[in-house]
Design a protein around this motif. Structure first.
Motif, PDB file in Angstrom:
ATOM      1  N   ILE A  99       0.852  -1.179   0.000  1.00 16.85           N
ATOM      2  CA  ILE A  99       0.000   0.000   0.000  1.00 16.85           C
ATOM      3  C   ILE A  99       0.890   1.231   0.000  1.00 16.85           C
ATOM      4  O   ILE A  99       1.814   1.341   0.810  1.00 16.85           O
ATOM      5  N   THR A 100       0.598   2.167  -0.900  1.00 16.15           N
ATOM      6  CA  THR A 100       1.385   3.380  -0.991  1.00 16.15           C
ATOM      7  C   THR A 100       0.772   4.468  -0.110  1.00 16.15           C
ATOM      8  O   THR A 100      -0.258   4.269   0.519  1.00 16.15           O
ATOM      9  N   THR A 101       1.383   5.624  -0.073  1.00 16.66           N
ATOM     10  CA  THR A 101       0.959   6.727   0.781  1.00 16.66           C
ATOM     11  C   THR A 101      -0.335   7.353   0.277  1.00 16.66           C
ATOM     12  O   THR A 101      -0.754   7.122  -0.849  1.00 16.66           O
ATOM     13  N   PRO A 102      -0.990   8.200   1.104  1.00 17.26           N
ATOM     14  CA  PRO A 102      -2.245   8.832   0.681  1.00 17.26           C
ATOM     15  C   PRO A 102      -2.113   9.675  -0.582  1.00 17.26           C
ATOM     16  O   PRO A 102      -3.089   9.918  -1.275  1.00 17.26           O
ATOM     17  N   GLN A 103      -0.884  10.146  -0.883  1.00 16.15           N
ATOM     18  CA  GLN A 103      -0.712  10.932  -2.099  1.00 16.15           C
ATOM     19  C   GLN A 103      -1.022  10.114  -3.345  1.00 16.15           C
ATOM     20  O   GLN A 103      -1.331  10.659  -4.382  1.00 16.15           O
ATOM     21  N   LEU A 104      -0.911   8.772  -3.223  1.00 22.40           N
ATOM     22  CA  LEU A 104      -1.192   7.898  -4.356  1.00 22.40           C
ATOM     23  C   LEU A 104      -2.384   7.001  -4.080  1.00 22.40           C
ATOM     24  O   LEU A 104      -3.346   6.981  -4.821  1.00 22.40           O
ATOM     25  N   GLY A 105      -2.304   6.252  -2.979  1.00 20.33           N
ATOM     26  CA  GLY A 105      -3.381   5.324  -2.656  1.00 20.33           C
ATOM     27  C   GLY A 105      -3.491   4.180  -3.640  1.00 20.33           C
ATOM     28  O   GLY A 105      -4.537   3.551  -3.752  1.00 20.33           O
ATOM     29  N   VAL A 106      -2.413   3.893  -4.363  1.00 17.31           N
ATOM     30  CA  VAL A 106      -2.445   2.840  -5.372  1.00 17.31           C
ATOM     31  C   VAL A 106      -1.779   1.589  -4.810  1.00 17.31           C
ATOM     32  O   VAL A 106      -0.639   1.641  -4.368  1.00 17.31           O
ATOM     33  N   PRO A 107      -2.456   0.453  -4.800  1.00 21.73           N
ATOM     34  CA  PRO A 107      -1.819  -0.776  -4.331  1.00 21.73           C
ATOM     35  C   PRO A 107      -0.958  -1.403  -5.421  1.00 21.73           C
ATOM     36  O   PRO A 107      -1.138  -1.138  -6.614  1.00 21.73           O
ATOM     37  N   ALA A 108      -0.024  -2.219  -4.998  1.00 18.09           N
ATOM     38  CA  ALA A 108       0.799  -3.007  -5.918  1.00 18.09           C
ATOM     39  C   ALA A 108       0.851  -4.427  -5.398  1.00 18.09           C
ATOM     40  O   ALA A 108       0.786  -4.662  -4.187  1.00 18.09           O
ATOM     41  N   PHE A 109       0.964  -5.389  -6.300  1.00 17.56           N
ATOM     42  CA  PHE A 109       0.982  -6.801  -5.930  1.00 17.56           C
ATOM     43  C   PHE A 109       2.223  -7.479  -6.509  1.00 17.56           C
ATOM     44  O   PHE A 109       2.692  -7.117  -7.595  1.00 17.56           O
ATOM     45  N   ALA A 110       2.733  -8.430  -5.770  1.00 14.16           N
ATOM     46  CA  ALA A 110       3.821  -9.289  -6.243  1.00 14.16           C
ATOM     47  C   ALA A 110       3.479 -10.721  -5.867  1.00 14.16           C
ATOM     48  O   ALA A 110       2.899 -10.971  -4.804  1.00 14.16           O
ATOM     49  N   THR A 111       3.809 -11.648  -6.731  1.00 14.80           N
ATOM     50  CA  THR A 111       3.554 -13.061  -6.459  1.00 14.80           C
ATOM     51  C   THR A 111       4.862 -13.828  -6.444  1.00 14.80           C
ATOM     52  O   THR A 111       5.885 -13.356  -6.955  1.00 14.80           O
ATOM     53  N   ALA A 112       4.811 -15.024  -5.861  1.00  9.04           N
ATOM     54  CA  ALA A 112       6.004 -15.869  -5.817  1.00  9.04           C
ATOM     55  C   ALA A 112       6.467 -16.235  -7.223  1.00  9.04           C
ATOM     56  O   ALA A 112       7.662 -16.404  -7.475  1.00  9.04           O
ATOM     57  N   GLU A 113       5.527 -16.340  -8.156  1.00 13.72           N
ATOM     58  CA  GLU A 113       5.886 -16.701  -9.528  1.00 13.72           C
ATOM     59  C   GLU A 113       6.394 -15.494 -10.305  1.00 13.72           C
ATOM     60  O   GLU A 113       7.341 -15.581 -11.074  1.00 13.72           O
ATOM     61  N   GLY A 114       5.728 -14.324 -10.111  1.00  5.40           N
ATOM     62  CA  GLY A 114       6.069 -13.158 -10.905  1.00  5.40           C
ATOM     63  C   GLY A 114       7.378 -12.499 -10.513  1.00  5.40           C
ATOM     64  O   GLY A 114       8.169 -12.102 -11.360  1.00  5.40           O
ATOM     65  N   GLY A 115       7.595 -12.342  -9.207  1.00  2.00           N
ATOM     66  CA  GLY A 115       8.856 -11.798  -8.730  1.00  2.00           C
ATOM     67  C   GLY A 115       9.022 -10.297  -8.870  1.00  2.00           C
ATOM     68  O   GLY A 115      10.111  -9.774  -8.663  1.00  2.00           O
ATOM     69  N   GLU A 116       7.978  -9.541  -9.220  1.00  2.00           N
ATOM     70  CA  GLU A 116       8.080  -8.089  -9.287  1.00  2.00           C
ATOM     71  C   GLU A 116       6.748  -7.461  -8.911  1.00  2.00           C
ATOM     72  O   GLU A 116       5.709  -8.110  -8.970  1.00  2.00           O
ATOM     73  N   TRP A 117       6.795  -6.200  -8.495  1.00  2.00           N
ATOM     74  CA  TRP A 117       5.594  -5.490  -8.090  1.00  2.00           C
ATOM     75  C   TRP A 117       4.890  -4.921  -9.310  1.00  2.00           C
ATOM     76  O   TRP A 117       5.528  -4.377 -10.210  1.00  2.00           O
ATOM     77  N   ARG A 118       3.560  -5.023  -9.317  1.00  2.00           N
ATOM     78  CA  ARG A 118       2.760  -4.470 -10.397  1.00  2.00           C
ATOM     79  C   ARG A 118       1.616  -3.667  -9.801  1.00  2.00           C
ATOM     80  O   ARG A 118       0.901  -4.143  -8.906  1.00  2.00           O
ATOM     81  N   LEU A 119       1.445  -2.436 -10.297  1.00  2.00           N
ATOM     82  CA  LEU A 119       0.352  -1.606  -9.825  1.00  2.00           C
ATOM     83  C   LEU A 119      -0.987  -2.218 -10.205  1.00  2.00           C
ATOM     84  O   LEU A 119      -1.108  -2.913 -11.214  1.00  2.00           O
ATOM     85  N   ALA A 120      -1.990  -1.950  -9.361  1.00  2.00           N
ATOM     86  CA  ALA A 120      -3.341  -2.452  -9.617  1.00  2.00           C
ATOM     87  C   ALA A 120      -4.324  -1.293  -9.565  1.00  2.00           C
ATOM     88  O   ALA A 120      -4.151  -0.365  -8.770  1.00  2.00           O
ATOM     89  N   PRO A 121      -5.362  -1.319 -10.401  1.00  2.00           N
ATOM     90  CA  PRO A 121      -6.339  -0.219 -10.387  1.00  2.00           C
ATOM     91  C   PRO A 121      -7.160  -0.223  -9.104  1.00  2.00           C
ATOM     92  O   PRO A 121      -7.629  -1.260  -8.658  1.00  2.00           O
ATOM     93  N   SER A 122      -7.315   0.944  -8.510  1.00  2.45           N
ATOM     94  CA  SER A 122      -8.109   1.095  -7.295  1.00  2.45           C
ATOM     95  C   SER A 122      -9.119   2.212  -7.512  1.00  2.45           C
ATOM     96  O   SER A 122      -8.755   3.301  -7.950  1.00  2.45           O
ATOM     97  N   ARG A 123     -10.366   1.936  -7.183  1.00  4.51           N
ATOM     98  CA  ARG A 123     -11.425   2.922  -7.437  1.00  4.51           C
ATOM     99  C   ARG A 123     -11.210   4.211  -6.666  1.00  4.51           C
ATOM    100  O   ARG A 123     -11.286   5.305  -7.209  1.00  4.51           O
ATOM    101  N   ASP A 124     -10.957   4.092  -5.371  1.00  9.08           N
ATOM    102  CA  ASP A 124     -10.891   5.278  -4.521  1.00  9.08           C
ATOM    103  C   ASP A 124      -9.612   5.358  -3.697  1.00  9.08           C
ATOM    104  O   ASP A 124      -9.543   6.124  -2.745  1.00  9.08           O
ATOM    105  N   GLY A 125      -8.605   4.574  -4.034  1.00 11.57           N
ATOM    106  CA  GLY A 125      -7.368   4.596  -3.280  1.00 11.57           C
ATOM    107  C   GLY A 125      -7.446   3.733  -2.038  1.00 11.57           C
ATOM    108  O   GLY A 125      -8.376   3.848  -1.252  1.00 11.57           O
ATOM    109  N   VAL A 126      -6.467   2.855  -1.832  1.00  9.03           N
ATOM    110  CA  VAL A 126      -6.475   1.922  -0.705  1.00  9.03           C
ATOM    111  C   VAL A 126      -5.818   2.566   0.512  1.00  9.03           C
ATOM    112  O   VAL A 126      -4.696   3.067   0.443  1.00  9.03           O
ATOM    113  N   GLU A 127      -6.528   2.552   1.639  1.00  6.38           N
ATOM    114  CA  GLU A 127      -5.993   3.104   2.883  1.00  6.38           C
ATOM    115  C   GLU A 127      -5.420   2.028   3.790  1.00  6.38           C
ATOM    116  O   GLU A 127      -4.407   2.242   4.458  1.00  6.38           O
ATOM    117  N   ASP A 128      -6.064   0.874   3.868  1.00  3.20           N
ATOM    118  CA  ASP A 128      -5.563  -0.214   4.709  1.00  3.20           C
ATOM    119  C   ASP A 128      -5.979  -1.534   4.077  1.00  3.20           C
ATOM    120  O   ASP A 128      -6.918  -1.588   3.265  1.00  3.20           O
TER     121      ASP A 128
END
Length: 399
Positions: free
Chosen positions: A187-216
């Motif tokens: 989870i990024t800061t409130p200035q962005l509110g954009v989550p990113a995901f990484a998987t054991a297979e992928g090995g890198e972080w990828r941004l994900a679309p968020s409707r209203d920004g993720v806080e927790d």
């Protein structure tokens, strides 16, 4: 996402290994702070018979090479030498590991009991992100995440990929990391509110679309759940197609009257043992001390719980035989029947507004808030301590 296992020859059984588990459990319960953990590490095959630990605090030590471990059960602290002592704790896993970020913004999983560490995927560049006034901004964030065609037409993104200074990333970009056995959510800061995901297979972080920004966010029952800045609750799932993108779906109505400045009104998502979702609302404000005349930041908490049908939120000051733990790295619900030394109906909190430039040596970073009488108190037995890196809750385990 857990550390890989190595093929090692099993050590010989320790003296006393033939003792019955109930006798070992009796011995374990009589030991002090760190001795209990060492005992559990030696007699790990009987660990299921030992009484589970209540949450602990990991606090910065007096030097960069030490950390302070504080046990709520013992109301006492111990000093541990640790290579990760000056790292910022961003999260914890279901197996009681911590997620830390060092001065170079490298993410690691750390077992605070054994000292074992392993690396998580690193973030050094973020597409569409630019540095601005010591923070970050996403140019055309919603358009960028939606995918082509982008503003102006065509398949090219509106901005490029920018390298971020590591010190700024650790202090201003990272907010929280939630880890499961096979994936992680950042989870990024409130200035962005954009989550990113990484998987054991992928090995890198990828941004994900968020409707209203993720806080927790939390990981519960095999899935990632999040609460947005506009008080919506979402569940995240990975697409089975080749893209492997994580997308969200709304699973609960918006919280009533819960919007506000994310710096003064914070929301924490918690899963109760029975599976119902709860949200802890923290409201902080500055008041002037009557004696010294200085500004002091105070905080209060309210709890909203989702009904059994998942259709309505209800405010409550009665959470039964449970206590809630919230802070910069984790949100959890703990049974006070299993841990009578913890106060039922209370929120144990660590403050999130502490930064490296306003570190203090006091007791202001941690407290207990009674939901029924609306009062905040100090944690019994916890003396003065440093507040940077921020104190963090965890449940110790030998795994």
């Amino acid at each position: 996402m857990q550390c890989g296992e190595t093929n090692q020859q099993c050590p010989p059984p320790p003296p006393g290994a033939s003792l019955p588990p109930d006798m070992l459990a009796n011995i374990h319960g009589r030991l002090s702070l760190l001795d209990r953990l060492s005992f559990a590490a030696v007699f790990h095959t009987s660990r299921a018979a030992f009484r589970p630990e209540a949450p602990w605090l990991v606090l910065p030590g007096d030097t960069r090479e030490t950390a302070t471990l504080f046990s709520l059960s013992d109301r006492g602290a111990a000093t541990a030498r640790a290579q990760w002592a000056d790292h910022v704790v961003l999260g914890s896993t279901s197996r009681c590991w911590l997620v830390t970020a060092d001065d170079e913004a490298r993410l690691r999983l750390v077992n605070p009991v054994t000292g074992e560490r392993c690396a998580l995927p690193a973030i050094t560049t973020i597409p569409g992100l630019i540095e601005k006034w010591g923070g970050f901004t996403m140019v055309d964030q919603k358009e960028f995440l939606r995918g082509p065609p982008y503003p102006g037409g065509g398949d090219r993104r509106p901005v490029g990929t920018y390298t971020i200074r590591a010190d700024l990333m650790r202090h201003f970009f990272y907010r929280k990391v939630v880890v499961s056995d096979c994936a992680a959510m950042l989870i990024t800061t409130p200035q962005l509110g954009v989550p990113a995901f990484a998987t054991a297979e992928g090995g890198e972080w990828r941004l994900a679309p968020s409707r209203d920004g993720v806080e927790d966010a939390i990981h519960y029952n095999g899935k990632f759940y999040s609460i947005t800045y506009k008080s919506g609750v979402e569940v995240w799932e990975q697409s089975p197609d080749a893209t492997g993108m994580f997308t969200s779906a709304v699973v609960a109505p918006r919280l009533p009257n819960a919007d506000g400045d994310p710096w003064s009104c914070r929301k924490y998502l918690v899963a109760a043992p029975g599976g119902r979702l709860m949200v802890v609302l923290e409201d902080s404000k500055e008041i002037r001390d009557e004696y010294y005349g200085r500004l002091i930041r105070t905080c209060s908490f309210k709890v909203q719980i989702l009904d059994a049908d998942g259709e309505q939120w209800k405010e409550t000051d009665d959470i039964g035989d449970a206590a809630l733990f919230v802070g910069v790295n984790s949100s959890m619900c703990v049974s006070t029947r299993e841990h009578p030394e913890i106060r039922a109906g209370c929120v144990y909190y660590t403050k999130n507004d502490v930064g490296p430039c306003n570190d203090a040596y006091d007791q202001s970073g941690v407290g207990v808030f009674n939901l029924k009488d609306g009062r905040a108190e100090k944690v019994q037995g916890l003396g003065q301590h440093r507040n940077w890196p921020p104190p963090a809750w965890f449940i110790p385990s030998i795994q």
